[in-house]
Scaffold this active site. Structure first.
Site, PDB file in Angstrom:
ATOM      1  N   VAL A  22       0.866  -1.086  -0.047  1.00 25.88           N
ATOM      2  CA  VAL A  22       0.024   0.154  -0.164  1.00 25.88           C
ATOM      3  C   VAL A  22       0.779   1.111   0.003  1.00 25.88           C
ATOM      4  O   VAL A  22       0.601   2.345  -0.616  1.00 25.88           O
ATOM      5  CB  VAL A  22      -0.943   0.034   1.107  1.00 25.88           C
ATOM      6  CG1 VAL A  22      -1.823   1.350   1.085  1.00 25.88           C
ATOM      7  CG2 VAL A  22      -1.776  -1.295   1.126  1.00 25.88           C
ATOM      8  N   GLU A 137     -10.447   6.213   6.032  1.00 24.02           N
ATOM      9  CA  GLU A 137     -11.302   5.577   5.252  1.00 24.02           C
ATOM     10  C   GLU A 137     -10.763   4.312   4.663  1.00 24.02           C
ATOM     11  O   GLU A 137     -11.596   3.237   4.206  1.00 24.02           O
ATOM     12  CB  GLU A 137     -11.268   6.677   3.977  1.00 24.02           C
ATOM     13  CG  GLU A 137     -12.347   6.208   2.686  1.00 24.02           C
ATOM     14  CD  GLU A 137     -14.002   6.013   3.352  1.00 24.02           C
ATOM     15  OE1 GLU A 137     -14.555   5.013   3.559  1.00 24.02           O
ATOM     16  OE2 GLU A 137     -14.765   7.129   3.576  1.00 24.02           O
ATOM     17  N   VAL A 140     -11.425   0.215   6.511  1.00 24.16           N
ATOM     18  CA  VAL A 140     -12.628  -0.645   6.513  1.00 24.16           C
ATOM     19  C   VAL A 140     -12.555  -1.492   5.327  1.00 24.16           C
ATOM     20  O   VAL A 140     -12.901  -2.529   5.535  1.00 24.16           O
ATOM     21  CB  VAL A 140     -13.797   0.346   7.029  1.00 24.16           C
ATOM     22  CG1 VAL A 140     -15.106  -0.684   6.942  1.00 24.16           C
ATOM     23  CG2 VAL A 140     -13.672   1.014   8.262  1.00 24.16           C
ATOM     24  N   GLY A 142     -11.008  -1.010   1.781  1.00 20.16           N
ATOM     25  CA  GLY A 142     -10.300  -0.775   0.727  1.00 20.16           C
ATOM     26  C   GLY A 142     -10.743   0.449  -0.148  1.00 20.16           C
ATOM     27  O   GLY A 142     -11.163   1.703   0.626  1.00 20.16           O
ATOM     28  N   GLY A 195      -2.944 -15.589  -4.485  1.00 21.24           N
ATOM     29  CA  GLY A 195      -2.426 -14.345  -3.700  1.00 21.24           C
ATOM     30  C   GLY A 195      -3.513 -13.956  -3.175  1.00 21.24           C
ATOM     31  O   GLY A 195      -3.267 -12.495  -2.354  1.00 21.24           O
ATOM     32  N   GLU A 198      -2.969 -15.071   2.726  1.00 20.11           N
ATOM     33  CA  GLU A 198      -1.824 -14.847   3.266  1.00 20.11           C
ATOM     34  C   GLU A 198      -1.209 -16.103   3.938  1.00 20.11           C
ATOM     35  O   GLU A 198      -2.184 -17.488   3.655  1.00 20.11           O
ATOM     36  CB  GLU A 198      -1.454 -14.202   4.314  1.00 20.11           C
ATOM     37  CG  GLU A 198      -2.113 -12.706   4.403  1.00 20.11           C
ATOM     38  CD  GLU A 198      -0.750 -11.730   3.625  1.00 20.11           C
ATOM     39  OE1 GLU A 198       0.063 -12.391   3.633  1.00 20.11           O
ATOM     40  OE2 GLU A 198      -1.427 -10.596   3.322  1.00 20.11           O
ATOM     41  N   ASP A 209      -9.882  -9.849  11.244  1.00 16.58           N
ATOM     42  CA  ASP A 209      -9.916  -8.810  10.406  1.00 16.58           C
ATOM     43  C   ASP A 209     -11.366  -8.012  10.218  1.00 16.58           C
ATOM     44  O   ASP A 209     -11.319  -6.900  10.351  1.00 16.58           O
ATOM     45  CB  ASP A 209      -9.514  -9.190   8.849  1.00 16.58           C
ATOM     46  CG  ASP A 209      -9.479  -7.910   8.206  1.00 16.58           C
ATOM     47  OD1 ASP A 209      -8.425  -7.188   8.002  1.00 16.58           O
ATOM     48  OD2 ASP A 209     -10.541  -7.888   7.144  1.00 16.58           O
ATOM     49  N   LYS A 213     -13.130  -4.218  11.611  1.00 13.42           N
ATOM     50  CA  LYS A 213     -14.000  -3.547  10.663  1.00 13.42           C
ATOM     51  C   LYS A 213     -15.351  -3.181  11.300  1.00 13.42           C
ATOM     52  O   LYS A 213     -15.805  -2.062  11.025  1.00 13.42           O
ATOM     53  CB  LYS A 213     -13.962  -4.050   9.355  1.00 13.42           C
ATOM     54  CG  LYS A 213     -12.443  -3.907   8.577  1.00 13.42           C
ATOM     55  CD  LYS A 213     -12.586  -4.905   7.388  1.00 13.42           C
ATOM     56  CE  LYS A 213     -11.203  -4.843   6.978  1.00 13.42           C
ATOM     57  NZ  LYS A 213     -11.155  -5.758   5.434  1.00 13.42           N
ATOM     58  N   GLY A 314      -5.922  -4.656  -1.519  1.00 13.52           N
ATOM     59  CA  GLY A 314      -5.035  -4.496  -2.655  1.00 13.52           C
ATOM     60  C   GLY A 314      -4.436  -3.154  -2.498  1.00 13.52           C
ATOM     61  O   GLY A 314      -5.031  -2.241  -2.051  1.00 13.52           O
TER      62      GLY A 314
END
Length: 439
Positions: A22, A137, A140, A142, A195, A198, A209, A213, A314
């Site tokens: 990122v 932003e 949560v 992407g 991909g 992980e 995760d 969120k 991503g």
């Protein structure tokens, strides 16, 4: 509020913490789109430092080497920064660095869902004290704009429910199980090969995760401080191909859902936040979210039903959300104002999972003899759980009852399942899954 109020045309100084997938994309966009960003903000944006763990590492962005440093603390406390972008993730040193940046006069843009869900209160309090922005932003979903709609666009409405697919890895796995008939392990292997997952997929497949969120979404939607400790969490590792087939038999699919609700109780409105796999009807908009995509479905009093859909992870999608925050925060620095902070004025009670209202789909392996259905129905009646549908499958040693309940408190439904397991004519309660999104 400007760190240099005498200069109205100098570039706004930006520091970047982290230069992974990122961070690299953020740096690329800041440099490639510099002229356009300057026009949007009203002042140039100058990237003045990038904190990384190791110098000299090959990176997919062409930047002067003197921008890079391993001393993140010195970077954020240099005193002349306007915006610090944090994309290193985790709790520490991210928390220490964000607090130091705010104290040193910089606004902060972060994608750190775990930190916000665990200790957002400390960050927001520091931002308010410093009169600086804390924007998130990208934390949560992407590229999907959901934080600002909840924080600003729906600020005049009464949001009742937020239902979301907020983890692309689990959605890819469950979608593969639905479309190919694969089991969990096989679908996970495919996600890792492509991909989407992980090498250690625990944070995704066990729901950590998504729970982070959910905590953020619930806090925004209901103006109540919600932490990850308030969120009931179940992952998808126990979802079987049989569960997915059973969902199909009732016109549903299985999704890992983040569910945040405002619930009316005898003591007034309260909040429920939970993450777990659930069957959802194929007619529901979230059922059509395939692959690694995310979507958030919002139900509010006046606006009605809204859905936000797009790539949830991503480098490029997440960087898009980060840059959107950078532009908004930079505009505020130019005007010497800061945006809305944490809204916790409602201070609603956060309910435990037992008080959440849901439905169950239960598969019961039973003896094929008279009186079984009556005994099973009595177990449901004992806990005041109403049966919506029931069907029998198989005969003899393969006899099975499949029951879908009406809505009830989760504690009552769970107690009913425990009671079923104690019946001597019940060989096994082979599957239990919640049902959401159905009337």
């Amino acid at each position: 509020m400007s760190s240099d109020p005498s200069s109205t045309d100098r570039p706004l100084r930006i520091a970047l913490l982290g230069c992974g997938v990122v961070g690299t994309e953020v740096a690329r966009l800041l440099t490639r789109e510099a002229d356009e960003l300057a026009r949007r903000v009203g002042r140039p944006l100058e990237l003045v430092g990038i904190a990384v763990r190791r110098l000299g590492r090959a990176r997919e962005v062409d930047l002067p080497q003197d921008l890079f440093t391993t001393d993140a603390k010195a970077l954020v406390t240099r005193g002349d920064l306007d915006v610090v972008i944090e994309v290193i993730g985790g709790i520490e040193p991210a928390r220490e660095l964000i607090l130091a940046a705010l104290e040193s006069g910089a606004s902060v843009v972060t994608a750190n869902k775990a930190l916000l869900a665990e200790d957002g209160a400390t960050l927001f309090e520091a931002a308010t004290k410093a009169e600086r922005d804390l924007a998130f932003e990208a934390a949560v979903a992407g590229a999907i704009p959901i934080v600002r709609p909840l924080q600003e666009s729906l600020a005049g409405d009464d949001v009742r429910r937020v239902l979301g697919i907020v983890n692309g890895t689990t959605n890819f796995i469950l979608d593969a199980m639905t479309t190919t008939g694969a089991g969990f392990s096989e679908a996970l292997d495919e996600a890792q090969r492509l991909g989407y997952a992980e090498a250690d997929p625990t944070a995704d497949v066990e729901g950590f995760d998504a729970a982070s969120k959910a905590a953020i979404l619930a806090g925004l939607a209901f103006h109540t401080r919600v932490t990850i400790g308030d969120v009931h969490r179940e992952g998808i590792s126990d979802v079987t191909a049989g569960d997915v087939r059973s969902a199909g038999e009732i016109g549903s699919v299985v999704k890992l859902l983040a569910i945040c609700e405002k619930i009316d109780t005898p003591d007034g409105p309260a909040v429920s936040a939970r993450v777990h796999p659930a069957m959802i009807p194929t007619s529901h908009p979230l059922a059509s979210v395939h692959g690694a995509f995310n979507a958030v479905f919002v139900e509010s009093e006046s606006a009605g039903q809204l859905m936000f859909y797009g790539p949830g992870a991503g480098g490029a999608p997440t960087a898009s959300a980060v840059l959107g925050d950078v532009v908004a925060v930079a505009r505020n620095r130019v005007r010497e104002v800061f945006g809305p902070g944490e809204s916790t004025h409602a201070q609603l009670e956060v309910l435990d999972m037992g008080r959440a209202r849901t439905r169950y789909h239960v598969q019961i392996d039973v003896d094929d003899r008279a009186g079984v259905l009556a005994a099973v129905a009595q177990a449901f009646a004992e806990y005041d759980v109403s049966i919506r549908t029931v069907r029998q499958e198989g005969r003899g040693s393969d006899a099975q009852l499949v029951i879908v309940t009406h809505e009830a408190e989760d504690a009552a439904l769970s107690a009913t399942v425990d009671a079923l397991r104690r019946l001597d004519m019940v060989r096994d309660v082979s599957s239990v899954m919640r049902v959401e999104g159905a009337s």
